[in-house]
Design a protein around this motif. Structure first.
Motif, PDB file in Angstrom:
ATOM      1  N   ALA A 189       0.843  -1.184   0.000  1.00  0.00           N
ATOM      2  CA  ALA A 189       0.000   0.000   0.000  1.00  0.00           C
ATOM      3  C   ALA A 189       0.879   1.235   0.000  1.00  0.00           C
ATOM      4  N   LYS A 190       0.470   2.249  -0.753  1.00  0.00           N
ATOM      5  CA  LYS A 190       1.198   3.505  -0.824  1.00  0.00           C
ATOM      6  C   LYS A 190       0.762   4.418   0.319  1.00  0.00           C
ATOM      7  N   VAL A 191       1.737   4.964   1.032  1.00  0.00           N
ATOM      8  CA  VAL A 191       1.472   5.894   2.127  1.00  0.00           C
ATOM      9  C   VAL A 191       2.470   7.047   2.026  1.00  0.00           C
ATOM     10  N   ARG A 192       2.330   8.021   2.905  1.00  0.00           N
ATOM     11  CA  ARG A 192       3.296   9.111   2.987  1.00  0.00           C
ATOM     12  C   ARG A 192       3.761   9.274   4.431  1.00  0.00           C
ATOM     13  N   VAL A 193       5.047   9.560   4.571  1.00  0.00           N
ATOM     14  CA  VAL A 193       5.590   9.836   5.896  1.00  0.00           C
ATOM     15  C   VAL A 193       4.949  11.116   6.424  1.00  0.00           C
ATOM     16  N   LEU A 194       4.529  11.098   7.662  1.00  0.00           N
ATOM     17  CA  LEU A 194       3.890  12.249   8.287  1.00  0.00           C
ATOM     18  C   LEU A 194       4.866  12.932   9.242  1.00  0.00           C
ATOM     19  N   SER A 195       4.596  14.169   9.545  1.00  0.00           N
ATOM     20  CA  SER A 195       5.466  14.914  10.450  1.00  0.00           C
ATOM     21  C   SER A 195       5.336  14.387  11.868  1.00  0.00           C
ATOM     22  N   ASP A 196       6.388  14.584  12.663  1.00  0.00           N
ATOM     23  CA  ASP A 196       6.324  14.183  14.067  1.00  0.00           C
ATOM     24  C   ASP A 196       5.194  14.914  14.787  1.00  0.00           C
ATOM     25  N   GLU A 197       4.941  16.149  14.384  1.00  0.00           N
ATOM     26  CA  GLU A 197       3.870  16.921  15.019  1.00  0.00           C
ATOM     27  C   GLU A 197       2.513  16.279  14.765  1.00  0.00           C
ATOM     28  N   ALA A 198       2.294  15.839  13.515  1.00  0.00           N
ATOM     29  CA  ALA A 198       1.025  15.188  13.191  1.00  0.00           C
ATOM     30  C   ALA A 198       0.874  13.872  13.941  1.00  0.00           C
ATOM     31  N   CYS A 199       1.970  13.145  14.063  1.00  0.00           N
ATOM     32  CA  CYS A 199       1.928  11.853  14.754  1.00  0.00           C
ATOM     33  C   CYS A 199       1.685  12.041  16.245  1.00  0.00           C
ATOM     34  N   THR A 200       2.273  13.089  16.819  1.00  0.00           N
ATOM     35  CA  THR A 200       2.069  13.371  18.240  1.00  0.00           C
ATOM     36  C   THR A 200       0.633  13.783  18.503  1.00  0.00           C
ATOM     37  N   ARG A 201       0.042  14.534  17.581  1.00  0.00           N
ATOM     38  CA  ARG A 201      -1.374  14.897  17.736  1.00  0.00           C
ATOM     39  C   ARG A 201      -2.250  13.654  17.700  1.00  0.00           C
ATOM     40  N   ALA A 202      -1.897  12.699  16.848  1.00  0.00           N
ATOM     41  CA  ALA A 202      -2.693  11.474  16.734  1.00  0.00           C
ATOM     42  C   ALA A 202      -2.547  10.594  17.976  1.00  0.00           C
ATOM     43  N   TYR A 203      -1.344  10.565  18.532  1.00  0.00           N
ATOM     44  CA  TYR A 203      -1.056   9.689  19.678  1.00  0.00           C
ATOM     45  C   TYR A 203      -0.335  10.481  20.768  1.00  0.00           C
ATOM     46  N   PRO A 204      -1.075  11.333  21.505  1.00  0.00           N
ATOM     47  CA  PRO A 204      -0.435  12.225  22.472  1.00  0.00           C
ATOM     48  C   PRO A 204      -0.138  11.590  23.825  1.00  0.00           C
ATOM     49  N   GLY A 205      -0.533  10.331  23.988  1.00  0.00           N
ATOM     50  CA  GLY A 205      -0.324   9.691  25.280  1.00  0.00           C
ATOM     51  C   GLY A 205      -1.634   9.318  25.932  1.00  0.00           C
ATOM     52  N   ASN A 206      -2.667   9.094  25.120  1.00  0.00           N
ATOM     53  CA  ASN A 206      -3.965   8.673  25.647  1.00  0.00           C
ATOM     54  C   ASN A 206      -4.105   7.163  25.483  1.00  0.00           C
ATOM     55  N   VAL A 207      -5.346   6.670  25.506  1.00  0.00           N
ATOM     56  CA  VAL A 207      -5.546   5.220  25.450  1.00  0.00           C
ATOM     57  C   VAL A 207      -5.115   4.618  24.115  1.00  0.00           C
ATOM     58  N   ASP A 208      -4.965   5.447  23.065  1.00  0.00           N
ATOM     59  CA  ASP A 208      -4.559   4.923  21.762  1.00  0.00           C
ATOM     60  C   ASP A 208      -3.058   4.733  21.640  1.00  0.00           C
ATOM     61  N   GLY A 209      -2.279   5.260  22.578  1.00  0.00           N
ATOM     62  CA  GLY A 209      -0.838   5.078  22.530  1.00  0.00           C
ATOM     63  C   GLY A 209      -0.086   6.398  22.577  1.00  0.00           C
ATOM     64  N   THR A 210       1.231   6.303  22.683  1.00  0.00           N
ATOM     65  CA  THR A 210       2.096   7.472  22.752  1.00  0.00           C
ATOM     66  C   THR A 210       3.129   7.406  21.641  1.00  0.00           C
TER      67      THR A 210
END
Length: 276
Positions: A189-210
């Motif tokens: 599957a084709k994907v794109r590398v995301l910024s660390d900022e975007a990844c931190t927003r997605a997984y800030p340390g809640n139940v979904d992960g850090t």
């Protein structure tokens, strides 16, 4: 914090070895078209470094015992995710798995091509942290060498291959829908590398992960629908012909706001040096 959803299969049901195992988790809907998540079938001859990590004893013979992916980085060395070798996945301690193998050169797991090579030795990154999945890396030493052309080169730390927006491809035999429909043929599957900022927003340390940028990177599709999923753990994320990451964890599969998280290969290059 709850442990993030890894993308391997669980061996808990492998005692009934003829039955297909269930995913560790498949939370939420996934926009998928039936290949990895939003991808396509690929020829293993075009990506021979993508291999299956397998145990028929633990996972049955229907798909050659595949439960994780791996990547050939030297003729006798395959890297995979450290969590793939844990009891949560295997259902037993690693030293009780009697037939740990790598299936190489076989895109169709139900076929007979390629080679099945026993794993002679395993190494798990001593810095691996199971709760967060930081440093999610292991090395399998094979009992016989693969051809040199199977080897993929590792991405350098300063090569720009993990810059945000970089086009990349993820490979695996995992769930193609987010609901337990496992592929028997190698997919990408084709994907794109995301910024660390975007990844931190997605997984800030809640139940979904850090998200921990020192040892992780994330990639996906801003619109959703392209991703790795359960059964793909340890498989390659490739950019411009170099290995930049290994499938590690995520929340759901193919969701726009929950990109896939990968082990950052360049961050662990020093640890790998002593094993290759």
């Amino acid at each position: 914090m709850r442990r993030p959803f890894t993308r391997s299969l669980t061996g808990a049901l492998a005692l009934t070895a003829a039955v297909a195992v269930l995913p560790l988790a498949a939370s939420g809907p996934a926009a998928a078209d039936g290949v990895v998540i939003g991808g396509q079938t690929v020829k293993v001859t075009d990506s021979p470094w993508a291999v299956a990590v397998a145990s028929r004893d633990r996972f049955g013979g229907m798909r050659a015992g595949q439960f994780c992916g791996g990547v050939v980085v030297a003729p006798t060395k395959v890297v995979t995710a450290a969590h793939c070798l844990g009891r949560d996945v295997l259902g037993v301690p690693l030293d009780e798995v009697r037939d740990l193998k790598v299936v190489a050169g076989r895109g169709e797991l139900r076929g007979t091509g390629g080679r099945e090579i026993a794993v002679r030795r395993t190494w798990v990154n001593p810095s691996y942290e199971p709760l967060s999945n930081s440093g999610d890396l292991a090395v399998l030493t094979l009992s016989a060498a693969l051809p040199e052309e199977y080897v993929i080169r590792l991405a350098p730390a300063d090569g720009g291959l993990t810059d945000p927006g970089t086009a990349a491809t993820v490979y695996g035999w995992g769930d193609t829908t987010g609901g337990g429909a496992y592929a028997s043929s190698l997919r990408s599957a084709k994907v794109r590398v995301l910024s660390d900022e975007a990844c931190t927003r997605a997984y800030p340390g809640n139940v979904d992960g850090t998200y921990l940028p020192a040892t992780m990177l994330c990639a996906g599709d801003p619109e959703g629908g392209h991703d790795a999923c359960q059964g793909d753990s340890g498989g390659p994320l490739v950019a411009r012909g170099r290995l930049i990451g290994l499938v590690s964890w995520g929340s759901g599969c193919g969701q726009a706001e929950s990109p896939g998280v990968y082990t950052r290969i360049s961050a662990l290059a020093r640890a790998l040096e002593g094993q290759l």
